[in-house]
Design an enzyme around this catalytic site. Structure first.
Site, short mmCIF file in Angstrom:
data_model
loop_
_atom_site.label_atom_id
_atom_site.label_comp_id
_atom_site.label_asym_id
_atom_site.label_seq_id
_atom_site.Cartn_x
_atom_site.Cartn_y
_atom_site.Cartn_z
N ASP A 100 0.72 -1.42 -0.22
CA ASP A 100 0.07 -0.05 -0.39
C ASP A 100 0.90 1.58 0.42
O ASP A 100 2.13 1.25 0.83
CB ASP A 100 -0.94 -0.20 1.46
CG ASP A 100 -1.77 1.32 1.16
OD1 ASP A 100 -1.98 1.52 0.55
OD2 ASP A 100 -2.17 1.13 2.24
N HIS A 101 0.53 2.15 -0.66
CA HIS A 101 1.49 3.12 -0.96
C HIS A 101 2.61 3.08 -0.93
O HIS A 101 3.87 3.84 -0.82
CB HIS A 101 1.06 4.38 0.43
CG HIS A 101 -0.30 5.09 0.29
ND1 HIS A 101 -0.93 5.85 -1.13
CD2 HIS A 101 -1.54 4.67 0.71
CE1 HIS A 101 -2.51 5.82 -0.56
NE2 HIS A 101 -2.92 4.92 0.61
N ASP B 255 2.87 4.89 -5.48
CA ASP B 255 1.94 6.32 -5.36
C ASP B 255 2.66 7.16 -6.54
O ASP B 255 4.18 7.75 -5.04
CB ASP B 255 1.41 6.66 -4.04
CG ASP B 255 1.04 7.43 -3.71
OD1 ASP B 255 0.97 8.37 -4.57
OD2 ASP B 255 0.20 7.80 -2.57
N GLU C 64 -1.38 6.02 -8.88
CA GLU C 64 -2.73 7.34 -8.28
C GLU C 64 -2.70 8.29 -9.10
O GLU C 64 -1.34 8.93 -9.77
CB GLU C 64 -2.61 7.54 -7.27
CG GLU C 64 -3.12 8.46 -7.06
CD GLU C 64 -3.68 7.84 -4.96
OE1 GLU C 64 -3.02 6.98 -4.21
OE2 GLU C 64 -3.56 9.32 -4.45
N ALA D 291 -12.06 4.39 2.29
CA ALA D 291 -13.18 5.29 1.81
C ALA D 291 -13.84 4.18 3.12
O ALA D 291 -14.08 3.69 3.77
CB ALA D 291 -13.63 3.62 0.97
N SER D 292 -12.95 4.35 4.73
CA SER D 292 -13.98 4.37 5.38
C SER D 292 -14.66 5.61 6.28
O SER D 292 -14.85 5.73 5.44
CB SER D 292 -12.48 4.84 6.72
OG SER D 292 -11.56 3.34 7.45
N SER E 128 -8.94 2.67 8.44
CA SER E 128 -9.44 3.03 9.70
C SER E 128 -10.70 3.04 10.50
O SER E 128 -10.38 2.54 11.64
CB SER E 128 -9.54 4.48 9.28
OG SER E 128 -8.52 5.34 8.60
O1 G3H Z 1 -3.53 5.08 3.74
C1 G3H Z 1 -2.42 4.63 5.12
C2 G3H Z 1 -2.96 3.24 5.23
O2 G3H Z 1 -4.18 3.27 6.06
C3 G3H Z 1 -1.54 2.34 6.24
O3 G3H Z 1 -1.69 3.51 7.45
O4 G3H Z 1 1.13 3.79 7.05
O5 G3H Z 1 -0.30 4.08 9.12
O6 G3H Z 1 0.01 2.46 8.39
P1 G3H Z 1 -0.39 3.82 8.03
P1 13P Z 2 -8.77 4.82 5.89
O1 13P Z 2 -8.21 6.11 6.48
O2 13P Z 2 -9.62 5.79 4.76
O3 13P Z 2 -9.26 3.68 6.26
O4 13P Z 2 -8.57 4.47 4.00
C1 13P Z 2 -6.93 3.19 3.89
C2 13P Z 2 -6.27 3.41 2.79
O5 13P Z 2 -6.43 4.17 1.84
C3 13P Z 2 -5.00 3.14 2.88
O6 13P Z 2 -4.39 2.46 1.34
ZN ZN Z 3 -4.68 5.01 0.79
#
Ligand code: G3H
Ligand code: 13P
Ligand code: ZN
Length: 330
Positions: free
Chosen positions: A93-94, A115, A145, A234-235, A278
């Protein structure tokens, strides 16, 4: 170098195709520890949903990348042990550099996100194309992205939203060769997605955010029909979880998320991956705060992590069935 195929994982290509055609979205849930993984896998097995296990670079630092990889490998066997084989993707992720993406691919990730959204357009194209070229040699899928989400993405903080420009998407997809595209249409990361002054309040005093920019999504779909779109941030930040946290010693102020009916609408479109982190954090924290408040004598972590894991599993099942529509698609 270990291939994700040896770990029993799959890439996202086939899952996305089916999701776009079927009008649902694959859940992308972040994990950092054993209890989160147990909750994700058991929720997905019980609902027969495919799943994307997401690891951020923060998660890698927190939990150790080797342990996370082996947890994901274990997840494949755990699902079977629970009685149903589901497709599992292990996704970065990212990812923010080529080196990070390469390192994840070499250690068994089946999908990576590069990203480059904080870079100028041309630099984003160049970086994304570099990752795609490397990843595709190993049949690893890549998410890019375009557009910037407000909030915190790992260490990168943006106060403002830059919506995705529909006129850029076709060129970006063609030049980079990405397999999916994360877009910015009004979502953002974290539990405070909007400032109170951007929202209205309902009769219970609950903040109601401005709607997502479905007009931008529709314009993007017109330009790249059927191309897999990803929604980050998307939370929904359920008010009942915020209430449990705050009535058990927490102090979350003005927390507000994306209403679930809007996400359901997005899932029916070309949006085929929805990222949720989240809400899981809130569900765990609410359960732990409540348990410890009601059982001040308890100090065995299993006693409070057990209910937290259960709450998390229920949250994920709810998302799968009522928001994403990915149940019975595994
Ligand atoms: O996009 C962010 C995700 O919620 C991951 O969060 O970098 O605190 O692990 P984190
Ligand atoms: P939320 O913070 O809305 O859950 O998003 C999570 C997210 O986009 C992880 O890449
Ligand atoms: Zn994200």
């Amino acid at each position: 170098m270990i291939s994700y195929k040896e770990l029993g994982l799959v890439n996202s290509r086939e899952l996305f195709k089916k999701a776009v055609d079927g009008g649902y979205a694959i859940p992308a849930f972040n994990f950092n520890n054993l209890e989160q993984l147990q909750a994700i896998v058991s929720a997905c097995v019980e609902t027969k949903s495919p799943v994307i296990l997401q690891v951020s670079s923060g998660a890698r630092k927190y939990a150790n990348q080797t342990l996370l990889k082996n947890l994901a490998k274990g997840a494949v066997e755990y699902a079977e042990e629970l009685g149903y084989k589901i497709p599992i993707v292990l996704h970065l992720d990212h990812g923010d550099t080529f080196e990070l993406c390469k390192s994840c691919i070499e250690m068994g990730f089946s999908s990576v996100m590069i990203d480059g959204s904080h870079h100028p357009y041309e630099k984003n194209v160049e970086l994304t194309a570099q990752v795609v070229e490397y990843a595709h040699k190993y049949d690893v899928t890549v998410e890019g992205e375009l557009g910037v989400l407000a909030g915190i993405e790992d260490d990168v903080q943006s106060d403002v939203t830059h919506y995705t420009k529909p006129e850029e998407v076709e060129d970006f997809v063609k030049k980079t060769g990405v397999d999916s595209l994360a877009i910015s249409i009004g979502t953002s990361h974290g539990a405070n997605k909007f400032k109170p002054e951007q929202c209205t309040r309902n009769e219970d005093g609950i903040l109601i955010p401005p709607p997502l920019r479905f007009d931008i999504l529709e314009e993007i779909e017109k330009r790249i029909p059927g191309f897999p779109i990803v929604l980050h941030g998307a939370s929904s930040v359920p008010p009942e979880l915020v209430k449990i946290i705050n009535s058990n010693g927490g102090r979350l102020k003005d927390a507000v998320g994306i209403p679930e009916d809007q996400l359901r609408r997005a899932a029916r479109s070309a949006v085929c991956k929805i990222n949720i982190d989240s809400d899981g954090r809130l569900a765990m924290t609410a359960a732990i705060r409540k348990y410890l408040n009601e059982h001040p004598e308890e100090f065995d972590p299993r006693k409070y992590l057990g209910p937290a894991r259960e709450a998390l599993k229920e949250l994920y099942k709810h998302k799968i069935v009522n928001v994403l529509g990915s149940n019975d698609k595994a």
